[in-house]
Scaffold this motif. Sequence first.
Motif, PDB file in Angstrom:
ATOM      1  N   GLY A 125       6.321   7.452  -1.921  1.00 14.85           N
ATOM      2  CA  GLY A 125       6.278   6.764  -0.639  1.00 14.85           C
ATOM      3  C   GLY A 125       7.365   7.149   0.326  1.00 14.85           C
ATOM      4  N   GLU A 175      -2.765   1.287  -4.367  1.00 10.61           N
ATOM      5  CA  GLU A 175      -3.296   2.443  -3.655  1.00 10.61           C
ATOM      6  C   GLU A 175      -4.585   2.063  -2.924  1.00 10.61           C
ATOM      7  N   LEU A 197       0.832  -1.202   0.000  1.00 15.12           N
ATOM      8  CA  LEU A 197       0.000   0.000   0.000  1.00 15.12           C
ATOM      9  C   LEU A 197       0.871   1.258   0.000  1.00 15.12           C
ATOM     10  N   ASN A 198       0.604   2.137  -0.956  1.00 14.01           N
ATOM     11  CA  ASN A 198       1.391   3.360  -1.081  1.00 14.01           C
ATOM     12  C   ASN A 198       0.474   4.468  -1.609  1.00 14.01           C
ATOM     13  N   ILE A 199       1.044   5.658  -1.794  1.00 13.03           N
ATOM     14  CA  ILE A 199       0.208   6.763  -2.254  1.00 13.03           C
ATOM     15  C   ILE A 199       0.485   7.084  -3.718  1.00 13.03           C
TER      16      ILE A 199
END
Lengths: 345, 345
Positions: free
Chosen positions: A192, A215, A183-185
């Motif tokens: 990240g 995401e 999970l990252n932006i």
Amino acid sequence: MSSHYRISLDAMGGDHGLSVTVPAALESLKKYDDISLILVGDEAQITEHLTQHSAADNPRITVRHASQTVGMDEPPALALRGKKDSSMRIAINLVKEGEADAVVSAGNTGALMATARFVLRTLPGIDRPAICSQIPSNNGHTHMLDLGANIDSTAEHLYQFAVMGSELTRAIDGIEEPTVGLLNIGQEDIKGNEQVKSANRLLKAGHLNYIGYVEGDDIFSDHVDVVVCDGFVGNVSLKTIEGLAKMLSNELKKHFTKNLLTKLMALVAMPVLKALSKQFDPRSYNGASFLGLQGIVVKSHGGADSFSLANAISVARKEVIAEVPQKIRHRLQALVDDEQQAKAS
Amino acid sequence: MSSHYRISLDAMGGDHGLSVTVPAALESLKKYDDISLILVGDEAQITEHLTQHSAADNPRITVRHASQTVGMDEPPALALRGKKDSSMRIAINLVKEGEADAVVSAGNTGALMATARFVLRTLPGIDRPAICSQIPSNNGHTHMLDLGANIDSTAEHLYQFAVMGSELTRAIDGIEEPTVGLLNIGQEDIKGNEQVKSANRLLKAGHLNYIGYVEGDDIFSDHVDVVVCDGFVGNVSLKTIEGLAKMLSNELKKHFTKNLLTKLMALVAMPVLKALSKQFDPRSYNGASFLGLQGIVVKSHGGADSFSLANAISVARKEVIAEVPQKIRHRLQALVDDEQQAKAS
């Protein structure tokens, strides 16, 4: 009975205690003829509840007395030190002592994690246990971890979460190589924080079916089976899901009960609305797995009703059948062996 | 015109470029007679689109030529260095030069933030700008920030976000003392990571209407107006909301279009479903505010349609009327004055 799975149940845990745990136990026994349950808590009270349900002499129920109860808001450290005869502690002890194959509790999450970790210990190669739960997705569900056992996670922890989530998914869903996303932006490599970037490198070099960054909206897509994140982000995301689902369901009700006309509309649309709410019923997703321990521990939502708690019991049963801790242990051992072989050659 | 708010629009930004920005501009001018728009981008193309809409001689539209366009996936640093004549850059310059009161872009978020920060600079006392957006809640909406401008935020940054979000909410919603909550994974003081705990102390000592920790589900409750978090958590939470809302809406459609019977049910229930989808239409929430800059910058979703982009323009208009940057500047100055007075006495 050839295969007989023994699950200990913290009968005093949860917001509703015995009035939910006893009916949930009986529902589960009706549903699965291959399990037996050990109800742990105040013996007199448990027996009274069982008698009310005409189940006092059910041969697949054992009652184990525990003189204490862990409060839902009790600090984990206090529960660990001061409640050595709590229903939660005794229920976990039964797993340690080999008398139960798994434990289920709807009690205080922090106390359950602290006690389980203390009693059962983590698996070799695992620094920190993680909480993993199923989230309904487009075509079934996604497994997401960590959902709040850890606040700050290093890249190595995130990597271990990926291994654990992958093994749980393989065992529970029968997917040979579950896809794992971090999970990252953003999807790009430069996005990240340092932990995430570093975990990305570890996962790329590892042996899991790693698909890279995902995401927040990918949690609900069908291209990722396991979503890995630190416990802070995971917990916020989970609570966000719960909050939004609750609000939308309330608003739907509000709109449909506004006046006689909308009530009639609701009546007509009822089958569809029921099908939809059944598909996303959070009670069907109740039961979070504490992974990375030398034993199977499943946490039910504190406010669970008996249907919901029975679902947590069925999660525990699945993990027993699939031997999840052993699978995680083997996978970790294989990784260590691979590394040693790589170093040697 | 006595009050005339001038908004510059990055006409080339977004997934759909001029085919959305021009209609959105025209919709906005129709909706608000107190604004004028400067469309920035390829002059020939803009004029062509305006002519198609018979709006080439609209007195409230000015066209400003820009020879370059920032790609939606272009690295922010490259856009900043190499695209000095981009529609995005020129649109922001207009704010800097006092020719526009606010800028709206549906372009690349990272490039917009980097360029806006470089051109407009942050307000005194603000280390980092933050992205703030409205999230639909139980009884209206919640303002949430940061939604992804920052990866790692210190306690001081979180405190500044609280000040900015509070001022935006006061200005936009007219709430005198908006309630501010700090996003965490529990309500108790012992919960959370070091930044959050330390920000909690700062906020408790500060002058905002701080109500303490809130959790993911509180975003949708009506007891908190401003939810503060770091950009990683905020972005994951926002994307989680978008993903879940999209999935539920798709599933609702799927259930209602299953067969002739469910289609008839949908027909009957249509007014209620329409009311519900209107209430939560993400297009009505489009328009994220970049706060903490010496100028008003509003970011539209890249995939916005014209209705949605017009909403972002109306957010910019509201911020101009409310003089949000000035309000933040005054509030920060008042805080500094208070501290100095406290030290002196």
